[in-house]
Enzyme design. Structure first.
Site, mmCIF file in Angstrom:
data_model
loop_
_atom_site.group_PDB
_atom_site.id
_atom_site.type_symbol
_atom_site.label_atom_id
_atom_site.label_comp_id
_atom_site.label_asym_id
_atom_site.label_seq_id
_atom_site.Cartn_x
_atom_site.Cartn_y
_atom_site.Cartn_z
ATOM 1 N N HIS A 46 0.847 -1.183 0.000
ATOM 2 C CA HIS A 46 0.000 0.000 0.000
ATOM 3 C C HIS A 46 0.892 1.246 0.000
ATOM 4 C CE1 HIS A 46 -2.797 2.794 2.477
ATOM 5 N NE2 HIS A 46 -3.162 2.853 1.209
ATOM 6 N N HIS A 99 1.755 11.719 -1.244
ATOM 7 C CA HIS A 99 0.841 11.141 -0.261
ATOM 8 C C HIS A 99 -0.172 12.201 0.147
ATOM 9 C CE1 HIS A 99 -0.774 9.060 3.189
ATOM 10 N NE2 HIS A 99 -0.035 8.001 2.924
#
Length: 356
Positions: A46, A99
């Protein structure tokens, strides 16, 4: 005498060739070569390029301790990332791996990351790799395709035989023999015939819920695409199951960050909410193991053990060992973890103030 020896040697050559071929490992195991791509459980990381180590000052936004190439060396075969639009110094548009926000954690350009994966694939010709991109700023197929072309990784790209599920997926050996060893799924993408290898994720894949904070919250039920409301619908759709298996921790201002304090259990074979116990639960729901398993901090547990069990793999070959320990973090002064949290707070304040 020489002729007899020559004939005897020739007579066993087919056997030697067959034995050598039978021992060829696909994705680290000979037993996987003749299995269809969708009938194998692929270990996935992930947010693969977003690191929590010295290179990012131990950012609390980091999901992994080791970079994507190290992940591949250790047996990971699916790499996920978020793609965001970023302005270059010359005013040009660039596509970066960030992110949530490029102000929070920027892992560089998409093309650079793809180039590293391509380099690894060059050196590992018997491995099939999957890339899953979250298309956060709605890049077009042409914009993403340009990144794949500039990194030259598109030479390995697989194009599906059908534009809808279900489709017949080839075996690993077929993908390897045909030179189409890269599977690419993109969330939030309108497919284009110009770049047919960029597959819309939710046409072919469904996922369970991913925003879990407690080990008791995991579910096998489909969450995305939202058109699937039950396991039976998911099964009938012919889509492959991607099982999200990671936890978040809630920080100040309600900010979620990857939970690394419970990961020794999250990625373990046994324990409350462990990967080793959750895979069989979902296997019983869908009558087959998940096609993909997505984890944080993949080396803890380690997660690969439970995936090998799901695949029936023993004695895997060609992997490089990775420490199951987390990198050391400074303990004196203002820790890097605290510094990273301050950066998160600053990013939130800027977003709220300026509406970005």
């Amino acid at each position: 005498m020489f002729l007899r020896t020559l004939l005897q040697t020739a007579s066993i050559l087919p056997f030697l060739y067959t034995s050598a071929s039978a021992q060829t490992a696909c994705n680290n195991s000979p037993s996987l070569c003749n299995k269809a791509y969708n009938n194998i459980t692929h270990l996935g990381t992930h947010d693969s390029p977003f690191l929590r180590n010295n290179s990012t000052s131990f950012s609390t936004s980091g999901n992994q301790y080791y970079d994507s190439v190290t992940q591949l060396d250790a047996g990971v075969r699916l790499l996920s990332a978020q793609v965001h639009k970023s302005n270059g110094t010359d005013g040009s548009t660039q596509w970066h791996l960030c992110h949530t926000s490029c102000d929070l954690l920027d892992a560089g350009t998409l093309s650079s990351w793809l180039g590293k994966i391509k380099g690894w694939m060059d050196n590992n010709p018997n491995d099939v790799v999957t890339v899953l991109l979250v298309n956060s700023d709605n890049a077009s197929p042409a914009e993403l395709g340009a990144e794949f072309q500039s990194s030259d990784i598109d030479q390995y790209a697989y194009t599906p035989s059908s534009s809808s599920a279900p489709q017949t997926w080839p075996t690993l050996q077929s993908l390897i023999s045909n030179g189409t060893r890269l599977m690419t799924f993109v969330a939030s993408l309108t497919p284009s015939s110009d770049f047919p290898y960029l597959m819309d994720e939710f046409t072919y894949v469904f996922e369970n819920d991913f925003e879990n904070e407690e080990p008791t919250e995991y579910s096998c039920n489909p969450d995305r695409p939202t058109s699937l409301t039950s396991p039976s619908q998911a099964t009938e759709s012919g889509r492959m199951f991607l099982m999200n298996h990671f936890l978040y921790s809630t920080q100040i201002f309600g900010i979620q960050s990857p939970n690394d304090t419970y990961v020794n259990v999250t990625n373990a074979q046994t324990g409350l909410g462990s990967l080793g116990e959750q895979i069989p639960k979902c296997t019983s729901v869908y009558s087959k193991p998940p096609t993909f398993v997505l984890v944080d901090f993949f080396n803890r547990g380690p997660a690969i053990v439970s995936v090998d069990t799901a695949n029936g793999v023993t004695g895997a070959v060609g992997r490089k060992s990775v420490s199951t320990a987390a990198p050391d973090e400074p303990t004196s002064g203002v820790s890097r973890r605290q510094g990273s949290l301050l950066a998160v707070i600053v990013a939130v304040v800027v977003a709220v103030t300026f509406g970005v």
